[in-house]
Motif scaffolding. Sequence first.
Motif, PDB file in Angstrom:
ATOM      1  N   VAL A   7     -64.967  -6.956  -4.681  1.00 25.05           N
ATOM      2  CA  VAL A   7     -64.553  -7.546  -5.951  1.00 25.05           C
ATOM      3  C   VAL A   7     -65.680  -8.421  -6.487  1.00 25.05           C
ATOM      4  N   VAL A   8     -65.848  -8.406  -7.787  1.00 26.42           N
ATOM      5  CA  VAL A   8     -66.810  -9.267  -8.475  1.00 26.42           C
ATOM      6  C   VAL A   8     -66.092  -9.874  -9.667  1.00 26.42           C
ATOM      7  N   THR A   9     -66.261 -11.186  -9.867  1.00 28.08           N
ATOM      8  CA  THR A   9     -65.753 -11.827 -11.077  1.00 28.08           C
ATOM      9  C   THR A   9     -66.895 -12.595 -11.718  1.00 28.08           C
ATOM     10  N   HIS A  10     -66.821 -12.745 -13.028  1.00 34.97           N
ATOM     11  CA  HIS A  10     -67.887 -13.403 -13.768  1.00 34.97           C
ATOM     12  C   HIS A  10     -67.327 -14.546 -14.600  1.00 34.97           C
ATOM     13  N   ALA A  11     -68.074 -15.631 -14.684  1.00 34.14           N
ATOM     14  CA  ALA A  11     -67.642 -16.802 -15.452  1.00 34.14           C
ATOM     15  C   ALA A  11     -67.395 -16.451 -16.914  1.00 34.14           C
ATOM     16  N   LYS A  12     -68.202 -15.550 -17.476  1.00 33.07           N
ATOM     17  CA  LYS A  12     -68.041 -15.218 -18.898  1.00 33.07           C
ATOM     18  C   LYS A  12     -66.697 -14.547 -19.180  1.00 33.07           C
ATOM     19  N   ASP A  13     -66.071 -13.973 -18.163  1.00 28.12           N
ATOM     20  CA  ASP A  13     -64.777 -13.310 -18.319  1.00 28.12           C
ATOM     21  C   ASP A  13     -63.625 -14.149 -17.773  1.00 28.12           C
ATOM     22  N   ALA A  14     -63.910 -15.388 -17.421  1.00 24.39           N
ATOM     23  CA  ALA A  14     -62.929 -16.221 -16.714  1.00 24.39           C
ATOM     24  C   ALA A  14     -61.672 -16.458 -17.528  1.00 24.39           C
ATOM     25  N   GLN A  15     -60.540 -16.384 -16.826  1.00 24.28           N
ATOM     26  CA  GLN A  15     -59.246 -16.731 -17.398  1.00 24.28           C
ATOM     27  C   GLN A  15     -58.616 -17.774 -16.485  1.00 24.28           C
ATOM     28  N   PHE A  16     -58.280 -18.929 -17.043  1.00 25.43           N
ATOM     29  CA  PHE A  16     -57.647 -19.992 -16.278  1.00 25.43           C
ATOM     30  C   PHE A  16     -56.160 -20.021 -16.602  1.00 25.43           C
ATOM     31  N   ASP A  17     -55.336 -20.180 -15.561  1.00 32.47           N
ATOM     32  CA  ASP A  17     -53.886 -20.201 -15.714  1.00 32.47           C
ATOM     33  C   ASP A  17     -53.310 -21.455 -15.085  1.00 32.47           C
ATOM     34  N   LYS A  18     -52.075 -21.758 -15.421  1.00 30.89           N
ATOM     35  CA  LYS A  18     -51.355 -22.859 -14.785  1.00 30.89           C
ATOM     36  C   LYS A  18     -51.078 -22.463 -13.339  1.00 30.89           C
ATOM     37  N   GLY A  19     -50.908 -23.478 -12.483  1.00 27.78           N
ATOM     38  CA  GLY A  19     -50.670 -23.188 -11.079  1.00 27.78           C
ATOM     39  C   GLY A  19     -49.887 -24.290 -10.412  1.00 27.78           C
ATOM     40  N   LEU A  20     -50.242 -24.581  -9.163  1.00 32.25           N
ATOM     41  CA  LEU A  20     -49.532 -25.537  -8.320  1.00 32.25           C
ATOM     42  C   LEU A  20     -49.396 -26.910  -8.971  1.00 32.25           C
ATOM     43  N   ARG A  21     -50.435 -27.410  -9.586  1.00 29.57           N
ATOM     44  CA  ARG A  21     -50.423 -28.734 -10.218  1.00 29.57           C
ATOM     45  C   ARG A  21     -50.572 -28.580 -11.731  1.00 29.57           C
ATOM     46  N   SER A  22     -49.723 -29.243 -12.511  1.00 25.03           N
ATOM     47  CA  SER A  22     -49.735 -29.095 -13.971  1.00 25.03           C
ATOM     48  C   SER A  22     -50.994 -29.655 -14.609  1.00 25.03           C
ATOM     49  N   PHE A  23     -51.645 -30.601 -13.938  1.00 26.95           N
ATOM     50  CA  PHE A  23     -52.841 -31.227 -14.504  1.00 26.95           C
ATOM     51  C   PHE A  23     -54.123 -30.473 -14.149  1.00 26.95           C
ATOM     52  N   PHE A  24     -53.980 -29.307 -13.526  1.00 24.90           N
ATOM     53  CA  PHE A  24     -55.106 -28.434 -13.227  1.00 24.90           C
ATOM     54  C   PHE A  24     -54.861 -27.046 -13.806  1.00 24.90           C
ATOM     55  N   GLU A  25     -55.966 -26.329 -14.045  1.00 25.08           N
ATOM     56  CA  GLU A  25     -55.924 -24.916 -14.398  1.00 25.08           C
ATOM     57  C   GLU A  25     -56.675 -24.165 -13.313  1.00 25.08           C
ATOM     58  N   ALA A  46     -59.794 -29.526 -14.383  1.00 27.79           N
ATOM     59  CA  ALA A  46     -58.838 -30.421 -15.035  1.00 27.79           C
ATOM     60  C   ALA A  46     -58.288 -29.748 -16.285  1.00 27.79           C
ATOM     61  N   ALA A  47     -56.991 -29.879 -16.489  1.00 28.85           N
ATOM     62  CA  ALA A  47     -56.331 -29.354 -17.688  1.00 28.85           C
ATOM     63  C   ALA A  47     -56.226 -30.486 -18.692  1.00 28.85           C
ATOM     64  N   GLY A  48     -56.907 -30.352 -19.792  1.00 30.19           N
ATOM     65  CA  GLY A  48     -56.899 -31.388 -20.816  1.00 30.19           C
ATOM     66  C   GLY A  48     -55.498 -31.681 -21.334  1.00 30.19           C
ATOM     67  N   GLY A  49     -55.237 -32.968 -21.582  1.00 34.04           N
ATOM     68  CA  GLY A  49     -53.969 -33.372 -22.168  1.00 34.04           C
ATOM     69  C   GLY A  49     -52.800 -33.429 -21.208  1.00 34.04           C
ATOM     70  N   GLN A  50     -53.031 -33.196 -19.940  1.00 34.64           N
ATOM     71  CA  GLN A  50     -51.952 -33.231 -18.954  1.00 34.64           C
ATOM     72  C   GLN A  50     -52.002 -34.538 -18.175  1.00 34.64           C
ATOM     73  N   GLU A  51     -50.858 -35.174 -18.036  1.00 38.94           N
ATOM     74  CA  GLU A  51     -50.787 -36.440 -17.312  1.00 38.94           C
ATOM     75  C   GLU A  51     -50.905 -36.191 -15.818  1.00 38.94           C
ATOM     76  N   PHE A  52     -51.736 -36.986 -15.169  1.00 42.02           N
ATOM     77  CA  PHE A  52     -51.966 -36.869 -13.740  1.00 42.02           C
ATOM     78  C   PHE A  52     -50.860 -37.577 -12.956  1.00 42.02           C
ATOM     79  N   SER A  53     -50.409 -36.965 -11.907  1.00 44.94           N
ATOM     80  CA  SER A  53     -49.510 -37.610 -10.938  1.00 44.94           C
ATOM     81  C   SER A  53     -49.714 -36.890  -9.610  1.00 44.94           C
ATOM     82  N   SER A  54     -49.525 -37.620  -8.529  1.00 37.89           N
ATOM     83  CA  SER A  54     -49.735 -36.985  -7.233  1.00 37.89           C
ATOM     84  C   SER A  54     -48.786 -37.560  -6.193  1.00 37.89           C
ATOM     85  N   GLN A  55     -48.178 -36.682  -5.468  1.00 41.22           N
ATOM     86  CA  GLN A  55     -47.261 -37.031  -4.387  1.00 41.22           C
ATOM     87  C   GLN A  55     -47.930 -36.637  -3.072  1.00 41.22           C
ATOM     88  N   ALA A  56     -47.749 -37.451  -2.055  1.00 39.35           N
ATOM     89  CA  ALA A  56     -48.263 -37.097  -0.728  1.00 39.35           C
ATOM     90  C   ALA A  56     -47.656 -35.762  -0.294  1.00 39.35           C
TER      91      ALA A  56
END
Length: 132
Positions: A7-25, A46-56
């Motif tokens: 498999v090969v992936t390239h930054a120019k084709d990158a797609q970022f999605d929501k995942g485990l943490r709402s404040f990250f992509e 970092a996902a812009g405009g998302q409030e950071f919170s973290s639980q242990a």
Amino acid sequence: MTTQGFVVTHAKDAQFDKGLRSFFEYRDLGMKAATGGRVTASVIRAAGGQEFSSQAHFHKTQFQLVYVLKGWIEFEYEGQGVVRLEAGSCVHQPPEIRHRELGHSHDVELLEVVLPADFDTVTVDSVNPKKA
């Protein structure tokens, strides 16, 4: 020689999605499919405009590596205290080590590699469990 799983992936084709943490992509690098679920690898930013919170919490993994590509991020780790990672820093998070994120720069980007690809995350009350 086999080419199965190549498999090969390239930054120019990158797609970022929501995942485990709402404040990250998350950008999936295709390792889960390529390795039949043995490994996952992602670029996390970092996902812009998302409030950071973290639980242990901890992850039920066999292996987890985080490498900082850009910016900074701070964690509190069980038995280790506060660790600040900056561009070029790398951390191996042993299986089930309790941790929580304390904060990150607006431009943080991480490379994360985890075995297995599908793993559970368990929320806990604190990073450092109370001694009995």
